[in-house]
Design a protein around this motif. Sequence first.
Motif, PDB file in Angstrom:
ATOM      1  N   LEU A  25      37.811 106.197  20.444  1.00 57.03           N
ATOM      2  CA  LEU A  25      37.259 106.862  19.259  1.00 57.03           C
ATOM      3  C   LEU A  25      35.909 107.482  19.614  1.00 57.03           C
ATOM      4  CD1 LEU A  25      37.241 107.385  16.160  1.00 57.03           C
ATOM      5  CD2 LEU A  25      36.221 105.106  15.904  1.00 57.03           C
ATOM      6  N   ASN A  26      35.080 106.700  20.244  1.00 57.34           N
ATOM      7  CA  ASN A  26      33.768 107.131  20.775  1.00 57.34           C
ATOM      8  C   ASN A  26      32.705 107.349  19.717  1.00 57.34           C
ATOM      9  OD1 ASN A  26      34.752 107.108  23.435  1.00 57.34           O
ATOM     10  ND2 ASN A  26      35.601 109.154  23.168  1.00 57.34           N
ATOM     11  N   THR A  27      33.039 107.942  18.602  1.00 58.43           N
ATOM     12  CA  THR A  27      32.055 108.332  17.596  1.00 58.43           C
ATOM     13  C   THR A  27      32.781 108.551  16.264  1.00 58.43           C
ATOM     14  OG1 THR A  27      30.623 110.166  16.916  1.00 58.43           O
ATOM     15  CG2 THR A  27      32.351 110.691  18.467  1.00 58.43           C
ATOM     16  N   PRO A  28      32.102 108.397  15.153  1.00 53.34           N
ATOM     17  CA  PRO A  28      32.791 108.612  13.872  1.00 53.34           C
ATOM     18  C   PRO A  28      32.837 110.058  13.409  1.00 53.34           C
ATOM     19  CG  PRO A  28      30.586 107.758  13.479  1.00 53.34           C
ATOM     20  CD  PRO A  28      30.758 107.821  14.968  1.00 53.34           C
TER      21      PRO A  28
ATOM     22  N   ARG B 103      33.103  98.363  23.130  1.00 49.67           N
ATOM     23  CA  ARG B 103      33.067  97.956  24.550  1.00 49.67           C
ATOM     24  C   ARG B 103      31.748  98.346  25.178  1.00 49.67           C
ATOM     25  NH1 ARG B 103      34.603 102.732  27.261  1.00 49.67           N
ATOM     26  NH2 ARG B 103      35.598 104.237  25.869  1.00 49.67           N
ATOM     27  N   ASP B 104      31.499  97.766  26.372  1.00 48.91           N
ATOM     28  CA  ASP B 104      30.238  98.019  27.073  1.00 48.91           C
ATOM     29  C   ASP B 104      30.328  99.289  27.905  1.00 48.91           C
ATOM     30  OD1 ASP B 104      29.043  95.665  26.153  1.00 48.91           O
ATOM     31  OD2 ASP B 104      30.077  94.503  27.704  1.00 48.91           O
TER      32      ASP B 104
ATOM     33  N   VAL C 241      31.938 102.920  22.832  1.00 50.07           N
ATOM     34  CA  VAL C 241      30.929 102.289  23.687  1.00 50.07           C
ATOM     35  C   VAL C 241      29.726 101.966  22.814  1.00 50.07           C
ATOM     36  CG1 VAL C 241      29.452 102.589  25.716  1.00 50.07           C
ATOM     37  CG2 VAL C 241      31.758 103.586  25.669  1.00 50.07           C
ATOM     38  N   LYS C 242      29.456 100.669  22.645  1.00 51.18           N
ATOM     39  CA  LYS C 242      28.505 100.284  21.604  1.00 51.18           C
ATOM     40  C   LYS C 242      27.091 100.779  21.888  1.00 51.18           C
ATOM     41  CE  LYS C 242      28.082  95.537  23.249  1.00 51.18           C
ATOM     42  NZ  LYS C 242      28.935  94.396  23.249  1.00 51.18           N
ATOM     43  N   GLU C 243      26.694 100.867  23.169  1.00 47.68           N
ATOM     44  CA  GLU C 243      25.321 101.298  23.469  1.00 47.68           C
ATOM     45  C   GLU C 243      25.069 102.753  23.069  1.00 47.68           C
ATOM     46  OE1 GLU C 243      27.284  99.767  25.598  1.00 47.68           O
ATOM     47  OE2 GLU C 243      26.214  98.195  26.689  1.00 47.68           O
ATOM     48  N   THR C 244      26.134 103.507  22.855  1.00 44.15           N
ATOM     49  CA  THR C 244      25.957 104.933  22.546  1.00 44.15           C
ATOM     50  C   THR C 244      25.886 105.197  21.043  1.00 44.15           C
ATOM     51  OG1 THR C 244      28.339 105.344  22.475  1.00 44.15           O
ATOM     52  CG2 THR C 244      27.245 105.588  24.622  1.00 44.15           C
ATOM     53  N   LEU C 245      26.041 104.138  20.220  1.00 45.89           N
ATOM     54  CA  LEU C 245      26.134 104.341  18.773  1.00 45.89           C
ATOM     55  C   LEU C 245      24.989 103.668  18.033  1.00 45.89           C
ATOM     56  CD1 LEU C 245      29.940 103.590  18.298  1.00 45.89           C
ATOM     57  CD2 LEU C 245      28.858 105.839  18.302  1.00 45.89           C
ATOM     58  N   THR C 246      24.569 104.269  16.936  1.00 44.37           N
ATOM     59  CA  THR C 246      23.628 103.610  16.036  1.00 44.37           C
ATOM     60  C   THR C 246      24.398 102.603  15.181  1.00 44.37           C
ATOM     61  OG1 THR C 246      23.966 105.202  14.261  1.00 44.37           O
ATOM     62  CG2 THR C 246      22.261 105.750  15.895  1.00 44.37           C
ATOM     63  N   ALA C 247      23.654 101.735  14.517  1.00 44.99           N
ATOM     64  CA  ALA C 247      24.295 100.760  13.625  1.00 44.99           C
ATOM     65  C   ALA C 247      25.065 101.473  12.520  1.00 44.99           C
ATOM     66  CB  ALA C 247      23.237  99.830  13.032  1.00 44.99           C
ATOM     67  N   GLU C 248      24.502 102.568  12.043  1.00 42.53           N
ATOM     68  CA  GLU C 248      25.170 103.328  10.971  1.00 42.53           C
ATOM     69  C   GLU C 248      26.480 103.954  11.491  1.00 42.53           C
ATOM     70  OE1 GLU C 248      24.946 107.059  10.673  1.00 42.53           O
ATOM     71  OE2 GLU C 248      25.967 107.078   8.721  1.00 42.53           O
ATOM     72  N   GLU C 249      26.449 104.452  12.716  1.00 47.53           N
ATOM     73  CA  GLU C 249      27.677 105.026  13.293  1.00 47.53           C
ATOM     74  C   GLU C 249      28.737 103.945  13.515  1.00 47.53           C
ATOM     75  OE1 GLU C 249      26.184 108.868  15.873  1.00 47.53           O
ATOM     76  OE2 GLU C 249      25.717 106.866  16.633  1.00 47.53           O
TER      77      GLU C 249
END
Length: 208
Positions: free
Chosen positions: A132-135, A201-202, A175-183
């Motif tokens: 998914l990568n991003t919303p 994932r990491d 990838v969780k490090e690439t997203l904000t909490a809101e995303e």
Amino acid sequence: MTKSMCITYVVEDKLYVNITNKCSNRCEFCIRNNGDGAYGSDSLWLEREPTREEILDSVLSCDLNAFPELVFCGYGEPTYRLDDAAFVARAVKERYPNIKIRINTNGQSDLILGRRTAPDYEGAFDIVSISLNTPSAERYQQICHSVYGEAAFDAMLRFAGDVKNFVTTVSLSAVKETLTAEEIERCRIICSDLGVNLRLRDYIPPEA
Ligand code: SF4
């Protein structure tokens, strides 16, 4: 770039299967940007695409009793060869009915193959893991650079909602490090609406 015929490689306790280097995306975080292989494998850039028989031979040459999971992944988008991947998966299942078979995909197989593909996954794969990568469709295109433009994102979501009718487990991953909490929260809502899992994932750093 070094090339080889590395079809199977091991990641932790799983056997990974590398069948094509084609991809409809050019993701900025792709492991392919970090080197020629992954997790100590030989180069995953293929000299040529192996035939389905060569893929099956390579898989069956491994001790499949030692692996709880077989994963079609590799250095490219395996659904360019969905028929071949499903052929191999079914042949493995006939011999090893207890092994879980997963396919990691960018979820664009309907666009890649130009038809509805979800029914093809039935009986071949137990798990479909979709990046998914991003919303957001706009952000997806900014970081994944699909050849299909922003349409890739909606096609991927449609596919996720469709394929869950044919396989036991469907996950959307990011990838969780690439997203904000809101995303991350928006990703959760997307998954909840589709009735699929969210797998955070990491990031895989470049190999030293
Ligand atoms: S979809 Fe997968 S293989 Fe293709 S560029 Fe993105 S991370 Fe790499």
